[in-house]
Write a protein that holds these residues in place. Structure first.
Motif, mmCIF file in Angstrom:
data_model
loop_
_atom_site.group_PDB
_atom_site.id
_atom_site.type_symbol
_atom_site.label_atom_id
_atom_site.label_comp_id
_atom_site.label_asym_id
_atom_site.label_seq_id
_atom_site.Cartn_x
_atom_site.Cartn_y
_atom_site.Cartn_z
ATOM 1 N N TYR A 1 -12.556 -17.964 6.235
ATOM 2 C CA TYR A 1 -11.277 -17.233 6.177
ATOM 3 C C TYR A 1 -10.065 -18.164 6.318
ATOM 4 N N ARG B 1 -9.900 -1.004 5.614
ATOM 5 C CA ARG B 1 -9.221 -0.796 4.346
ATOM 6 C C ARG B 1 -9.865 0.396 3.635
ATOM 7 N N LEU C 1 -10.275 -0.282 12.549
ATOM 8 C CA LEU C 1 -9.311 -0.805 11.585
ATOM 9 C C LEU C 1 -10.083 -1.032 10.296
ATOM 10 N N GLU D 1 -13.196 -0.168 1.985
ATOM 11 C CA GLU D 1 -14.390 -0.339 2.823
ATOM 12 C C GLU D 1 -15.023 0.996 3.214
ATOM 13 N N ASN E 1 -4.790 1.424 9.618
ATOM 14 C CA ASN E 1 -4.768 0.704 8.346
ATOM 15 C C ASN E 1 -3.344 0.205 8.094
ATOM 16 N N ASP E 2 -3.229 -0.945 7.442
ATOM 17 C CA ASP E 2 -1.888 -1.442 7.101
ATOM 18 C C ASP E 2 -1.372 -0.782 5.825
ATOM 19 N N TYR F 1 -6.418 -12.061 6.850
ATOM 20 C CA TYR F 1 -7.307 -12.213 8.012
ATOM 21 C C TYR F 1 -6.505 -12.599 9.251
#
Ligand code: GDP
Ligand code: MN
Length: 348
Positions: free
Chosen positions: A121, A36, A34, A39, A66-67, A127
């Motif tokens: 977080y 972004r 998972l 990253e 990924n969202d 998160y």
């Protein structure tokens, strides 16, 4: 004879030299990440390392989730470096949003409180979605349907030693379902009611508790309280069918309905770990003491020098976390009656 060596001796199958590609039986396994888009360049280092130390000899697939939609650059670079097939999934909204039973004002208040307490977080909304996703939904993604086994990889991790055998096949051949490299105490402020809710769930389903469970790893008082020990979930080699099981699905749904992922800040690591320690028999959990792993400030480095030379490890044993005060490694060895490496007392 160190414990590391004895363990290595039982590894099945042929050990591969660095330039050899495995020809034997493969299992239904994939890496899963998972991440972004932002990253990508931290992640690509992780992938290069995993390929160099392991996967270039085995060519397992890699699923990326990924969202948000992955960029073309993300897909092109990861596909160029992964030796197996690559697959890219957009996480459905239902797996990364507030369920209707969540009071979003209450969730926002909790984030404010945790921010004031400087909990790591504590003020982050994403998160929390991430931890809930890794707990209850990653294994439901259709891209994983064809696999039995997964290995979770995050951006910025390191693998320190050559892995010359198939870790997935090792798990399958030895009836293991969950594998880890580092264990550690959780910050209590992130999970104040997780154990209470877990106990309530177990009262409803006492039959879900495995006979030879690992309760003594997670509790010092036979289950009255949680001692905060958990397996660090940024590295996991596990069986997807465990998360797909009725026991785990019901446990996750029960926890989710309490709202704790949002009203507190429950990590997927303690959730996975409590489930593994309670619903699995202890011999179905495997400690990979031979990987040599780093994520952030914590490192696993095999303590036996000959082992490090034989497996071309590049880590400094002084950085090994396993037997340090904040690790649950010593407890794991003790409750499992495992022989610690001969050198362990020099690294506490
Ligand atoms: P930490 O290891 O607990 O510090 O948390 P990370 O920031 O490393 O997040 C854990 C994993 O989830 C990593 O693989 C991240 O790339 C991923 N992740 C975290 N937040 C998000 C997010 O908002 N979107 C996506 N797509 N991935 C995320
Ligand atoms: Mn991380």
């Amino acid at each position: 004879q160190s414990a590391v060596k004895a363990e290595q001796a039982e590894k099945p199958g042929k050990q591969l030299a660095n330039n050899e590609v495995a020809t034997g039986e493969r299992v239904k396994a994939t890496f899963v990440t998972l991440a972004r888009n932002s990253e990508l360049y931290e992640l690509i280092k992780s992938i290069r390392r995993v390929e160099d130390r392991f996967n270039r000899k085995f060519n397992y697939d890699w699923v990326f989730l990924n969202d948000e939609p992955f960029t073309q650059e993300f897909k092109d670079l990861t596909t160029a470096i992964v030796s197996g097939k690559t697959k890219y999934g957009l996480i459905p909204k239902e797996h990364w949003s507030y369920p209707d039973f969540i009071d979003q004002n209450k969730a926002a208040e909790s984030r404010e409180n945790m921010k004031a307490q400087r909990i790591i977080y504590g003020d982050s909304e994403s998160y929390r979605h991430m931890c809930r996703f890794e707990s209850g939904f990653f294994w439901q993604n259709p891209l994983l349907d064809e696999y039995d086994w997964y290995w979770r990889v995050e951006p910025g991790i390191q693998i320190h030693c050559d892995l010359d055998y198939d870790l997935f096949k090792f798990m399958q051949d030895n009836n293991k379902l969950y594998g880890f490299t580092i264990s550690i105490y959780e910050f209590e402020a992130t999970i104040p009611t997780l154990w209470k809710h877990t106990k309530d769930f177990l009262k409803l389903h006492p039959d879900y508790i495995a006979e030879n469970n690992l309760l003594d790893f997670i509790s010092n008082d036979r289950g009255e309280t949680y001692n905060l020990c958990h397996f660090w979930s940024n590295f996991e080699v596990g069986n997807l069918n465990f998360w797909r099981s009725k026991q785990y699905r019901e446990y996750f749904d029960y926890l989710d309905k309490t709202g704790g992922f949002f009203y507190e800040r429950w990590g997927d690591a303690p959730v996975h770990s409590l489930a593994a320690a309670l619903f699995l028999n202890r011999d179905q959990i495997h400690y990979f003491e031979d990987v040599g792993y780093n994520h952030g400030v914590y490192t696993q480095c095999p303590l036996n020098a000959q082992f490090r030379y034989d497996h071309k490890c590049h880590c400094n044993p002084d950085t090994d976390f396993t037997f340090r005060g904040y690790s649950c490694g010593k407890r794991y060895y003790d409750v499992m009656n495992m022989k610690k490496p001969a050198e362990w007392e020099h690294y506490t």
